[in-house]
Design an enzyme around this catalytic site. Structure first.
Site, PDB file in Angstrom:
ATOM      1  N   CYS A   1      -5.611   2.440  65.606  1.00 42.95           N
ATOM      2  CA  CYS A   1      -5.589   0.974  65.661  1.00 42.95           C
ATOM      3  C   CYS A   1      -5.002   0.469  66.974  1.00 42.95           C
ATOM      4  CB  CYS A   1      -4.783   0.403  64.496  1.00 42.95           C
ATOM      5  SG  CYS A   1      -3.053   0.897  64.488  1.00 42.95           S
TER       6      CYS A   1
ATOM      7  N   HIS B   1      -1.358 -17.487  76.097  1.00 41.70           N
ATOM      8  CA  HIS B   1      -2.325 -18.416  75.522  1.00 41.70           C
ATOM      9  C   HIS B   1      -3.590 -18.494  76.364  1.00 41.70           C
ATOM     10  CE1 HIS B   1       0.770 -20.756  72.906  1.00 41.70           C
ATOM     11  NE2 HIS B   1       0.168 -19.805  72.227  1.00 41.70           N
TER      12      HIS B   1
ATOM     13  N   ASN C   1      -1.032   2.655  71.845  1.00 40.31           N
ATOM     14  CA  ASN C   1      -0.276   1.974  72.900  1.00 40.31           C
ATOM     15  C   ASN C   1       1.139   2.535  73.014  1.00 40.31           C
ATOM     16  OD1 ASN C   1      -2.562   0.444  72.954  1.00 40.31           O
ATOM     17  ND2 ASN C   1      -1.636  -1.431  72.212  1.00 40.31           N
ATOM     18  N   ASP C   2       1.852   2.559  71.891  1.00 40.46           N
ATOM     19  CA  ASP C   2       3.216   3.098  71.924  1.00 40.46           C
ATOM     20  C   ASP C   2       3.211   4.607  72.103  1.00 40.46           C
ATOM     21  OD1 ASP C   2       5.271   1.149  71.849  1.00 40.46           O
ATOM     22  OD2 ASP C   2       4.673   0.598  69.826  1.00 40.46           O
TER      23      ASP C   2
ATOM     24  N   ARG D   1       0.473  -4.455  58.513  1.00 44.96           N
ATOM     25  CA  ARG D   1       1.610  -3.729  59.083  1.00 44.96           C
ATOM     26  C   ARG D   1       2.888  -4.509  58.803  1.00 44.96           C
ATOM     27  NH1 ARG D   1       1.787  -2.727  65.451  1.00 44.96           N
ATOM     28  NH2 ARG D   1       2.317  -4.936  65.457  1.00 44.96           N
TER      29      ARG D   1
END
Length: 863
Positions: free
Chosen positions: A793, A485, A745-746, A628
């Site tokens: 993305c 946060h 990223n993955d 997604r």
């Protein structure tokens, strides 16, 4: 082989187990059998036999047949939580019964109004038996033939289930581990089934010991028969090869809840069935691990580069303000409940008022402070503290202890976003302790000098609520994650932020000049004067340029040679959409729908999902919205979706694999997307695709749901390229996909074999590694055989240094973080395709990501 026909225990509509709204039963984890939606309020015995056990909540019982088959009869779904209310047992453990004898009666109105479902199950739960002749998909009367059970013999009928604990485990290698049960309703059917699934393949024996009884951990009935409760201390004992490892792994599964929500602070109730014990000692302040000695402060003039993880992009120069929190020692003994309880309640009221004030200061992020308000309302948190106060402890000690217990529970979760909620609890711990001290509300970072770069263990959301503009130049955290946060608020303030700098950040002295680089995840301490001057000049120029870029951000994006490149936004919730449009997003290229599914106790309904998707579509004002499908599993578990514990979750049930395993969850999401208006604004994107067959299975679901809704218009269905195999066969996947989107990223973590959640290697992950770039090129080439659009993305799309490379490799759509879109579009407008292709080709011939970045910097010095 013996065959026994079981009679129907309830009148009603008979159905296959696969239709039960409880994954443990629907997936056959509990056993084999059938279900009935009852029209009567009495459960009767399906056979002659012996009552093995009646659950303490009286919602279930088990009858053993003459052949030894153990038949579990379970009334309703999630009825264990009623704790026996509405149920009356007419039999007891060990009692002999005849077919048709009354076992349990129940109040249908009460149970039906408070349980998830009245659908009731009859399953055979022990091995060695087969079930056939199921009488399902019809109305069925009590006493009718329901199914046939084959197997076993009369010799099997005398085997014990839960027995007195003799302490005998047999010979050979043994292992043992104690654990506190953190499940609100004890080992009822669902967690018991998950435990059995984890032990069945083990060649040795595993037993669970509770108080003076033990149970075979390979038997659902035996585990349920223990009558366990929240806070019970269980001992896991294993005998056989690798016994200690087995005991440890089962204990870890129990600590994780076995698919049920974990109750924070359960350990505090351990031993609740025994004599009352004194409250545990206050948690000791965390001490540095021996292998992580911090060392002396960095000496002035000692140039040091610390690497962390990118959280908020940007660059800044400033002087360090240290905000590392030292452990606060509080007085344990209180002045008595009559004094301490009102003190705590007044402090809580003061913090609630402060949270309301913070929400007014930052209305666009009021939901964060509302989440803190809801944490303060958590009965487990308040009740735990009050229990300690009533035992003679001080308000400070009691609050600190209870808050830390809950924070530690959250921090241990596998999902990094859930674990980061522990920071919210630590924030509340500090705020309440401050209020109890009699001081005014913590001013957080409101009194910082201009140009401060704050270094801390972890910045808390309350720290950022009142920061005046221009005071805070940057944030560096030793710990924390990029989705906390506090990071969300830092991004809203436009403050460059780097997290996971590790404990070396504590060596940076107060007042040290530093350069923080949120684009690279770096902190440069005591940089040379010329570096400071050059960075200040660059930052000032960027600030001016950004304001200029925002003036044209809503115009479509074309390169200097006219080539069209679409720039979309990555969104994570409804509130992100309006800001993305302001920044110039031409649509949403990735809506992460996990925000709807995480941090709740049940799945969102179709209507809930539809309403959220429609709000986002409305905010985008007709621009494309790529949604997604749910990407959970692995490092993002759902408490209400029991998935098996995995040795390596990053390589296990993730993304589309979960969707195909839980088709109703996926179908509900598909239906919600199909309902969004105007028709055609939405596209569906499926994560973790590794083969064309997976996407074909999803497309079949989409077509079926489209037909049911009467929608004639097709909807575009795309595949995410995150698995190296998908990049290698992109031509095959492109044949069944309408578009491809690369999740860098993955893809990067799989290509480089580095877990992006592992702090020891995360800083080395770089999507500009030439190996990753080569796979991106292969994916683009494969897509071209079918004229499919390829988007990116992942994090690379937000990295200005990656943009010319991705475009040069053939990517025509980038979906980025909203804050960088205006600058990204302006930069792309300066590029020419021939230059991008030339540099991209050269990058493929390098040896490292560092070389690639140097190449890009030389080609476009303004970066």
């Amino acid at each position: 082989m013996t065959a026994i026909t079981l009679a129907t225990p309830l009148a009603g509509w008979a159905m296959p187990l696969s239709e039960v709204p409880d994954p443990a039963f629907a997936q056959g984890l509990v056993g084999t059998g059938m279900a009935i939606d009852p029209t009567v309020n009495e459960l009767r015995s399906p056979c002659d036999g012996t009552v093995l056990s009646v659950h303490r909540a009286r919602h279930a019982c088990t009858v053993r047949t003459a052949s030894g088959a153990e038949v579990l009869l379970h009334l309703g779904v999630d009825t264990v939580g009623l704790n026996g209310e509405g149920f009356t047992a007419h039999v007891q453990d060990g009692q002999s019964v005849k077919t048709g004898d009354r076992l349990i009666s129940f109040d249908m109105d009460l149970v039906g109004s408070r349980a998830q479902s009245l659908v009731s199950m009859m399953v055979v739960v022990n091995d060695g038996y087969t079930v056939d002749g199921l009488s399902v998909d019809r109305e069925i009367a009590a006493g009718d033939a329901a199914m046939t059970v084959r197997g076993g013999s009369s010799a099997d009928a005398g085997l014990p289930v839960a027995a007195p604990d003799s302490g005998e485990e047999g010979s050979g290698e043994t292992g043992e581990r104690s654990v506190v049960l953190p499940i609100a309703s004890g080992l009822h059917a669902r967690p018991a089934a998950a435990l059995v699934a984890a032990t069945k393949a083990y060649p040795g024996t595993v037993t669970i010991h509770c108080r003076d009884r033990r149970a075979n951990a390979k038997s659902v009935v035996a585990l349920m028969g223990l009558g366990t409760m929240l806070g019970d201390r269980l001992t896991v004992r294993a005998a056989g090869p690798g016994a200690q490892d087995m005991a440890e792994s089962i204990a870890v599964l129990i600590e994780g809840g076995l698919g049920d929500p974990v109750v924070a602070g359960a350990a505090a109730g351990a031993g609740s069935q025994a004599a009352p014990a004194a409250p545990p000692a206050a948690p000791a302040p965390a001490q540095p691990a021996a292998e992580e000695e911090v060392g002396p402060p960095f000496a002035p003039g000692e140039e040091v580069l610390l690497k962390g993880t990118i959280a908020v992009p940007g660059q800044a120069v400033g002087t360090v303000v240290r905000r590392f929190r030292s452990a606060v020692r509080v007085v344990e003994q209180g002045a008595g409940p009559d004094i301490e309880e009102p003190r705590l309640r007044r402090a809580l009221e003061q913090v609630v008022a402060s949270l309301a004030h913070s929400a007014q200061r930052m209305p666009e992020h009021a939901a964060i402070f509302q989440a803190h308000r809801e944490l303060l309302d958590d009965p487990e948190l308040l009740d735990g503290a009050l229990a300690d106060i009533r035992a003679g402890k001080s308000a400070e000690w009691s609050w600190q202890r209870t808050a830390r217990l809950q924070a530690d529970t959250l921090a241990a979760l596998a999902d990094p976003r859930m674990a980061e909620r522990a920071a919210d609890l630590r924030d509340l711990e500090q705020q309440v302790l401050t209020a109890l001290s009699g001081k005014g509300p913590d001013v957080g970072l409101a009194e910082l000098p201009a140009g401060s770069i704050v270094l801390a263990d972890e910045i808390l959301p309350s720290d950022l609520a009142g920061v005046p503009a221009g005071r805070l130049a940057g944030i560096g955290m030793a710990h924390g994650g990029p989705t906390s946060h506090a990071v969300i608020l830092a991004a809203a303030l436009g403050v460059p932020t780097v997290v996971a700098l590790a404990r070396q950040a504590e060596r940076v002295p107060d007042g040290a000049p530093v350069v923080i680089d949120g684009n690279r995840g770096e902190l440069l301490v005591f940089p040379p004067e010329d570096t400071l001057a050059a960075t200040r000049t660059a930052v000032a120029a960027r600030t001016a340029r950004r304001e200029e870029n925002r003036l044209t951000s809503r115009e479509e994006c074309r390169m200097a040679d006219g080539t069209r490149i679409e720039v979309f936004a990555n969104l994570g919730r409804v509130s992100d959409a309006p800001g993305a449009v302001v920044e110039g997003a031409e649509g949403c290229g990735l809506l992460r729908t996990e925000f709807l599914f995480l941090e709740r106790q049940s799945a969102p309904t179709e209507d809930e999902q539809y309403q959220q998707y429609q709000q986002i579509a409305d905010a985008l004002e007709g621009r494309p919205l790529v949604i997604r499908t749910l990407d959970v599993g692995g490092d993002k578990p759902l408490s209400y979706l029991p998935l098996p514990k995995e040795e390596n979750p990053v390589l296990g049930l993730r993304g589309v694999r979960v969707g195909l395993r839980e088709p109703e969850l996926l179908r509900a999401q598909i239906r919600a997307i199909l309902r969004v208006k105007p028709v055609g604004v939405c596209r569906i994107m499926v994560p973790m695709i590794a083969s064309p067959s997976e996407l074909q299975a999803v497309r079949a679901m989409v077509d079926e749901e489209r037909a049911k809704l009467g929608r004639t218009e097709p909807i575009e269905l795309g595949a995410m390229i995150e698995v190296p195999a998908a990049a290698l066969i992109a031509d095959r996947i492109g044949a069944v996909a309408d578009f491809l989107s690369i999740g860098t990223n993955d893809l990067t973590q799989y290509v480089l074999a580095m877990d992006r959640g592992n702090p020891h290697v995360a800083a080395q992950l770089d999507a500009l590694h030439p190996g990753v770039l080569r796979l991106i090129r292969l994916a683009v080439m494969g897509a071209k055989t079918h004229d499919r659009v390829v988007a990116v993305c992942g994090g690379s799309a937000s990295d200005p240094m990656a943009a010319p490379l991705l475009i040069g490799l053939g990517v025509t759509e980038l979906s980025a973080t909203p804050a960088v879109i205006a600058d990204l579009k302006a930069f792309i407008r300066t590029l020419r395709m021939e230059d991008c292709r030339r540099v991209a080709e050269a990058a493929l011939g390098t040896d490292s990501a560092d070389e690639v970045r140097r190449l890009v910097a030389e080609s476009w010095p303004a970066l």
